[in-house]
Design a protein around this motif. Structure first.
Motif, PDB file in Angstrom:
ATOM      1  N   ALA A  97     -11.515   9.670  -3.544  1.00 17.13           N
ATOM      2  CA  ALA A  97     -10.002   9.276  -2.841  1.00 17.13           C
ATOM      3  C   ALA A  97      -8.866   9.956  -3.889  1.00 17.13           C
ATOM      4  O   ALA A  97      -8.901   9.590  -5.066  1.00 17.13           O
ATOM      5  N   GLN A  98      -8.151  10.848  -3.324  1.00 14.80           N
ATOM      6  CA  GLN A  98      -6.999  11.159  -4.142  1.00 14.80           C
ATOM      7  C   GLN A  98      -6.054   9.994  -4.222  1.00 14.80           C
ATOM      8  O   GLN A  98      -5.726   9.130  -3.580  1.00 14.80           O
ATOM      9  N   PRO A  99      -5.480  10.019  -5.589  1.00 11.66           N
ATOM     10  CA  PRO A  99      -4.764   8.573  -5.684  1.00 11.66           C
ATOM     11  C   PRO A  99      -3.161   8.883  -5.405  1.00 11.66           C
ATOM     12  O   PRO A  99      -2.428   9.164  -5.984  1.00 11.66           O
ATOM     13  N   ILE A 100      -3.104   8.458  -3.875  1.00 15.05           N
ATOM     14  CA  ILE A 100      -1.861   8.363  -3.198  1.00 15.05           C
ATOM     15  C   ILE A 100      -1.726   7.477  -2.269  1.00 15.05           C
ATOM     16  O   ILE A 100      -2.942   6.722  -2.034  1.00 15.05           O
ATOM     17  N   ASP A 101      -0.689   7.227  -1.407  1.00 17.96           N
ATOM     18  CA  ASP A 101      -0.811   6.297  -0.509  1.00 17.96           C
ATOM     19  C   ASP A 101      -1.055   4.928  -0.765  1.00 17.96           C
ATOM     20  O   ASP A 101      -2.076   4.313   0.162  1.00 17.96           O
ATOM     21  N   GLN A 102      -0.558   4.343  -1.701  1.00 18.73           N
ATOM     22  CA  GLN A 102      -1.068   3.113  -1.932  1.00 18.73           C
ATOM     23  C   GLN A 102      -0.128   1.922  -1.205  1.00 18.73           C
ATOM     24  O   GLN A 102       1.036   2.115  -0.657  1.00 18.73           O
ATOM     25  N   PHE A 103      -1.004   0.685  -0.955  1.00 22.48           N
ATOM     26  CA  PHE A 103      -0.457  -0.229  -0.338  1.00 22.48           C
ATOM     27  C   PHE A 103      -1.079  -1.555  -1.029  1.00 22.48           C
ATOM     28  O   PHE A 103      -2.084  -1.747  -1.286  1.00 22.48           O
ATOM     29  N   VAL A 104       0.052  -2.619  -1.081  1.00 15.82           N
ATOM     30  CA  VAL A 104      -0.419  -3.876  -2.023  1.00 15.82           C
ATOM     31  C   VAL A 104      -0.886  -4.844  -0.610  1.00 15.82           C
ATOM     32  O   VAL A 104       0.229  -5.314  -0.046  1.00 15.82           O
ATOM     33  N   PHE A 105      -1.977  -5.452  -0.738  1.00 19.06           N
ATOM     34  CA  PHE A 105      -2.161  -6.475   0.247  1.00 19.06           C
ATOM     35  C   PHE A 105      -2.642  -7.839  -0.263  1.00 19.06           C
ATOM     36  O   PHE A 105      -3.348  -7.909  -1.208  1.00 19.06           O
ATOM     37  N   LYS A 106      -1.782  -8.896   0.133  1.00 19.86           N
ATOM     38  CA  LYS A 106      -2.079  -9.953  -0.289  1.00 19.86           C
ATOM     39  C   LYS A 106      -3.091 -10.993   0.696  1.00 19.86           C
ATOM     40  O   LYS A 106      -2.594 -11.199   1.889  1.00 19.86           O
ATOM     41  N   ASP A 107      -4.167 -11.236   0.157  1.00 14.84           N
ATOM     42  CA  ASP A 107      -5.053 -11.899   1.000  1.00 14.84           C
ATOM     43  C   ASP A 107      -4.598 -13.606   1.110  1.00 14.84           C
ATOM     44  O   ASP A 107      -3.886 -14.083   0.430  1.00 14.84           O
ATOM     45  N   GLN A 108      -5.564 -14.172   2.021  1.00 23.10           N
ATOM     46  CA  GLN A 108      -5.005 -15.741   2.159  1.00 23.10           C
ATOM     47  C   GLN A 108      -5.359 -16.519   0.886  1.00 23.10           C
ATOM     48  O   GLN A 108      -4.696 -17.607   0.874  1.00 23.10           O
ATOM     49  N   ASP A 109      -6.198 -15.863  -0.057  1.00 26.04           N
ATOM     50  CA  ASP A 109      -6.693 -16.975  -1.198  1.00 26.04           C
ATOM     51  C   ASP A 109      -5.545 -16.793  -2.265  1.00 26.04           C
ATOM     52  O   ASP A 109      -5.584 -16.910  -3.325  1.00 26.04           O
ATOM     53  N   GLY A 110      -4.437 -15.534  -2.184  1.00 26.48           N
ATOM     54  CA  GLY A 110      -3.711 -15.331  -2.986  1.00 26.48           C
ATOM     55  C   GLY A 110      -3.928 -14.072  -3.887  1.00 26.48           C
ATOM     56  O   GLY A 110      -3.224 -13.779  -4.643  1.00 26.48           O
ATOM     57  N   LYS A 111      -5.104 -13.538  -3.573  1.00 24.43           N
ATOM     58  CA  LYS A 111      -5.424 -12.328  -4.405  1.00 24.43           C
ATOM     59  C   LYS A 111      -4.797 -11.244  -3.915  1.00 24.43           C
ATOM     60  O   LYS A 111      -4.513 -11.051  -2.952  1.00 24.43           O
TER      61      LYS A 111
END
Length: 336
Positions: free
Chosen positions: A163-177
């Motif tokens: 995976a080329q290190p681009i196009d990042q997204f931060v996802f917050k799961d239901q447990d807070g992680k």
């Protein structure tokens, strides 16, 4: 006696007529009042890869400045109370505040954590592990910045699982992680962020980056939860061409497995081409869903002539995403 009753009836009728004449125009005005629409694009300028999010009582869009790579050395942001009226916040970050970034600052992803705002971005478009760049993170006290480099170096400076290190997204799961989901070149990884976003927490098997790539994945990942299910979306095709589009999958976990359902966003030969690299906004009170994406006007052929647009996204009774109609009108005014 009869004359008094007759006169009283005339008086009552006159008062009733007066009240009706006073209120009727207001009712008519209320009925004929036009619904204000955002229009597409939602703001002027060449912007792509938009991250749409809600902070407090405002909608925010953080896009890539769409220009030749050497000119992509800063980012702007836009805020709105209602999806119609947008305020531009110029140069919320630039390469003067990220010393290792030289060009190609791409695809901002912004998240609030403990009163601070963190902006994740790709820079330099590295083609191998011998080059300097990758995914970085910056921090600010408010959504509009100014953002400063959080680490002084990239958070992800190399390729993992192809995976080329681009196009990042931060996802917050239901447990807070919090997870960072990212990747170009047809590969997508997920990794768990630590609490202060300075690194990652390895998984139980000792690995840090797990590949979750579905069929036809190219880049631009996005994930959200609806009714307990994990919806994973991504871009397909080439970003410079008319076939750029968005597809999705559904799973019971952020790690998949994700089996491709199909395309939901793509070009319309009557409106625009290259509709892709999107994000999703969910209105918390009205349960309305919006897709924020970029596309290319029909009269443009330059790869960087991309505009940011918003349209509605709907689900069927089984929870599947209906095909999205791209429009010139955009979406209706909807204050938070």
């Amino acid at each position: 006696m009869y004359r008094k009753i007759f006169n009283l009836a005339i008086l009552i009728a006159a008062v009733s007529l007066y009240i009706t004449s006073c209120t009727q125009p207001a009712k008519q005005a209320e009925q004929t009042e036009e619904v204000k629409m955002s229009g597409n694009p939602v703001f002027e300028g060449w912007y792509a890869d938009p991250e749409g999010i809600i902070f407090d009582d405002e909608y925010w869009i953080f896009p890539t400045y769409s220009a030749p790579y050497e000119e992509q050395i800063f980012m702007d942001a836009f805020s709105s109370p209602d999806l119609v009226n947008w305020t531009k916040h110029e140069r919320i970050i630039d390469t003067s505040r990220v010393k290792w970034a030289e060009k190609a600052m791409w695809a901002p992803a912004v998240v609030e954590n403990k009163g601070k705002y963190f902006l994740f971005f790709g820079a330099n478009d590295i083609q191998s592990n011998e080059e300097s760049g990758g995914i970085g993170v910056a921090v600010a006290d408010q959504p509009e910045g100014p953002y400063t480099d959080h680490l002084g170096e990239p958070l992800i400076p190399a390729f993992h699982n192809g995976a080329q290190p681009i196009d990042q997204f931060v996802f917050k799961d239901q447990d807070g992680k919090h997870y960072l989901i990212y990747g170009g070149w047809g590969h997508c990884n997920i990794a768990q962020l630590n609490e202060d976003y300075t690194g990652f927490i390895p998984f139980e098997d000792g690995t840090t980056f797990k590949e979750i790539t579905p069929d036809n994945y190219v880049e631009g990942p996005f994930m959200f939860i609806k009714d307990g299910k994990y919806y994973f979306m991504w871009s397909e095709g080439g970003w410079t061409g008319p076939d750029y589009s968005v597809a999705y999958a559904i799973a019971d976990s952020p790690f998949g497995p994700f089996e491709r359902v199909g395309k939901v966003l793509q070009q319309d030969a009557e409106i625009a081409t290259g509709a892709g690299h999107h994000s999703i906004i969910h209105h918390p009170d009205t349960d309305e869903w919006y897709i924020v994406y970029h596309r290319r006007p029909l009269d443009r052929t330059d790869a960087n002539h991309r505009i940011t647009c918003i349209d509605r996204m709907y689900f069927d009774e089984d929870g599947m995403i209906k095909p999205i109609q791209i429009t010139h009108e955009g979406v209706a005014q909807n204050p938070l």
